[in-house]
Write a protein that holds these residues in place. Structure first.
Motif, PDB file in Angstrom:
ATOM      1  N   GLU A  50       0.866  -1.162   0.000  1.00  0.00           N
ATOM      2  CA  GLU A  50       0.000   0.000   0.000  1.00  0.00           C
ATOM      3  C   GLU A  50       0.907   1.218   0.000  1.00  0.00           C
ATOM      4  N   LEU A  51       0.567   2.195  -0.807  1.00  0.00           N
ATOM      5  CA  LEU A  51       1.393   3.404  -0.913  1.00  0.00           C
ATOM      6  C   LEU A  51       0.471   4.598  -0.740  1.00  0.00           C
ATOM      7  N   ILE A  52       0.743   5.405   0.270  1.00  0.00           N
ATOM      8  CA  ILE A  52      -0.134   6.532   0.595  1.00  0.00           C
ATOM      9  C   ILE A  52       0.615   7.839   0.383  1.00  0.00           C
ATOM     10  N   ALA A  53      -0.004   8.780  -0.308  1.00  0.00           N
ATOM     11  CA  ALA A  53       0.546  10.130  -0.409  1.00  0.00           C
ATOM     12  C   ALA A  53      -0.206  10.997   0.581  1.00  0.00           C
ATOM     13  N   LEU A  54       0.524  11.642   1.492  1.00  0.00           N
ATOM     14  CA  LEU A  54      -0.154  12.392   2.545  1.00  0.00           C
ATOM     15  C   LEU A  54       0.689  13.566   3.013  1.00  0.00           C
ATOM     16  N   PRO A  55       0.037  14.565   3.610  1.00  0.00           N
ATOM     17  CA  PRO A  55       0.807  15.665   4.177  1.00  0.00           C
ATOM     18  C   PRO A  55       1.392  15.247   5.525  1.00  0.00           C
TER      19      PRO A  55
END
Ligand code: C2O
Ligand code: CU
Length: 562
Positions: A50-55
């Motif tokens: 799983e790959l999450i882009a987040l601040p």
């Protein structure tokens, strides 16, 4: 899990559930993907991530933490060593894959703008390539599934949404993707702690430790992220475009306003601070041992002229897609945005305490005649508000020999066997397909055309299973500057370079002996590439990898037709 994320398998098959989720999230509805190639119910991944882009915020400098966007990843299935996080860095984790592995990556977008993930350098089906037409909004997921078909090498991943790639990469979204294979495993190469990734990026910080880019961008931007001006009064007046650009006062007052933004978009962003692996410290402690340095230029637009400070040659063992046939020695290596170079750096004969700095040497020509038009080199510091001009000389990182170690490795003189495509097989050998880089009405383009989401010109259609020569010509008159050209889905051979007047100080720094997916085309130059369109038909991108140029439209589709 939020509602948006609990999508079923069926949703993925139907274009990632973009319909309702996109509407709920307040984004324009993306075009529904056709049933995904590769993403069939029979796809059995060896590795699932799983790959999450987040601040998030990361402490980079003394004082306040820096707000960034970042990738986080975890292994859902398979080898836990497939994901290696980089502590205290904004960079995404290093993904370690093997040739032949079937990989599933569920991408989750937690940014407040659309995004996709592109696996730079990998040969994958077009629906798995991160094309902007598959951008997903906040809270949505996209399932990437592909088999790793590339040879061992230093690849990377980054966002690719239309118009926001530069912004998303700049604020932290990028990571390495290292592929290994049997040929590479059989070689006596430095491994483990002696296999060092080095990602070079330039950034600018404001007084509060926050990253400075175009107005109204990034995780701390308020409201409209499409580029609201931050400083009042930056108007061009009646002096026209060049007159406006010449007005340094207007550009520099109160940070970057409209005019500074416009110029940065056209010329490319240059930061004044060099970061290595997402950190400002540049000292790397090494042992008296050979190292494999895998260097990625992850900068938005800066080109480096790499050389060891003490003048020892660089021993090059690899390029964008892995090992050369044999090592090559260079006084310096040019590394444009997105390019990779692998070095064999042997410190076994250096004394303890030795410090050796990797420099970027001074060079001319990157700005071509754009600079002349803008009033010469003194404009360098106005570009992107940077005080570090294109082609300036500066240190990048320093290695310090801190440990004595017995036992060593010999540099192999044969590294790999490469079977190149054959020029005589090229269907257009007599008449190469030519892409001229053009600039009109402040818009970059190829043959006068800027990016359109799905459009393909008749001259941008190739046949599956054929080999072609593509020529990139950067000789479009007054408005030329350097452009690193990247072709998706391909690794190509650089066949020929015809040099213009401006590139004499960089010529010896090209490593054309290896597979490439990105090639630097200096002002006045023409470069011919040989490539074969194999395995997958579909719609792929080619573009300039100066990310501001890409976002400004120096990107097009090409279609591989079955
Ligand atoms: Cu590294 Cu189209 O990008
Ligand atoms: Cu460019």
């Amino acid at each position: 899990m939020t509602n948006h994320e609990s999508l079923t398998r069926r949703d993925f098959m139907n274009g990632v559930g973009m319909g309702t989720a996109a509407l709920l999230a307040g984004f324009p509805q993306a075009q529904a993907a056709p049933a995904m190639q590769g993403a069939s119910d029979t796809f059995e991944p060896d590795v699932a991530l799983e790959l999450i882009a987040l601040p998030r915020s990361v402490s980079l400098r003394p004082g306040r933490a820096t707000s960034v966007w970042s990738y986080q990843s975890r292994v859902v299935k398979g080898d836990p060593a497939s994901v290696q996080a980089l502590p205290d860095s904004y960079l995404g984790p290093i993904l370690r894959l093997r040739r032949g592995q079937k990989v599933r990556i569920d991408f989750v977008n937690r940014l407040d703008q659309p995004s996709t993930v592109h696996w730079h350098g990998l040969h994958v089906p077009d629906t798995m390539d991160g094309h902007p037409r598959f951008a997903i909004g906040r809270g949505e997921r996209y399932r990437y599934e592909f088999e790793v078909r590339n040879r061992a090498g230093t690849y990377w991943y980054h966002p690719h949404p239309h118009g926001h790639t530069g912004e998303q990469v700049y604020f932290g979204l990028a990571g390495l993707l290292l592929v290994s294979d049997e040929e590479e495993q059989a070689l006596p190469l430095p491994r483990g702690q002696y296999d060092l990734p080095i990602v070079i990026q330039d950034r600018s910080f404001d007084d509060g430790n926050q990253l400075r880019y175009l107005s109204g961008t990034g995780p701390t931007a308020r409201g409209d992220a499409s580029g609201a001006p931050s400083a009042p009064g930056n108007t061009m007046g009646g002096r026209g475009m060049m007159g406006g650009m010449m007005s340094r006062g207007a550009m520099m007052s109160g940070g970057m306003g409209d005019m500074g933004d416009m110029m940065t978009r056209m010329m490319g962003f240059l930061g004044d601070t060099i970061l290595v692996n997402g950190r400002p410290e540049s000292l790397i402690e090494v042992a008296t041992h050979p190292y494999r340095l895998r260097i990625l230029n992850g900068s938005n637009s800066r080109i480096y002229k790499l050389a060891w400070q003490d003048g020892r040659p660089l021993t090059v063992i690899g390029t964008d897609a892995g090992l050369l046939e044999r090592p090559v020695h260079k006084d310096y290596v040019m590394l444009a945005p997105a390019e990779r170079v692998e070095l064999w750096a042997d410190f076994s004969k250096d004394d303890l305490g030795t410090q050796l700095t990797m420099m970027s040497l001074a060079f001319e020509g990157a700005m071509g005649r754009m600079m002349d038009m803008m009033g010469g080199g003194s404009m360098g510091d106005a570009m992107g508000g940077s005080s570090l001009a294109a082609g300036a000389r500066f240190p990048i990182f320093t290695v310090k020999v801190a440990r004595k170690l017995n036992g060593s490795l010999e540099l192999p003189d044969r590294l790999s066997a490469i079977s190149w495509p054959r020029l005589q097989d090229a269907v257009n050998r007599a008449k190469p397909r030519t892409f001229r880089i053009t600039m009109a009405q402040m818009q970059w383009g190829f043959n006068g055309r800027s990016f359109e989401m799905t459009a393909v010109a008749p001259t941008e259609v190739v046949k599956l299973g054929t080999t072609e020569v593509w020529e990139f010509a950067n000789d479009g008159g007054m408005m030329t500057m350097a452009h690193p050209i990247h072709v998706h889905d391909q690794q190509f051979q650089v066949l020929e370079r015809r040099h213009g007047a401006g590139s004499s100080g960089v010529r010896d720094g090209y490593v054309d002996q290896g597979w490439k997916d990105t090639v630097l085309v200096m002002p006045g130059d023409r470069v011919k590439l040989l490539m074969r369109f194999a395995d997958y038909s579909g719609l792929y991108l080619y573009h300039c990898h100066m990310l501001e140029h890409e976002d400004l439209g120096l990107m097009r589709n090409y279609r591989i037709e079955a």
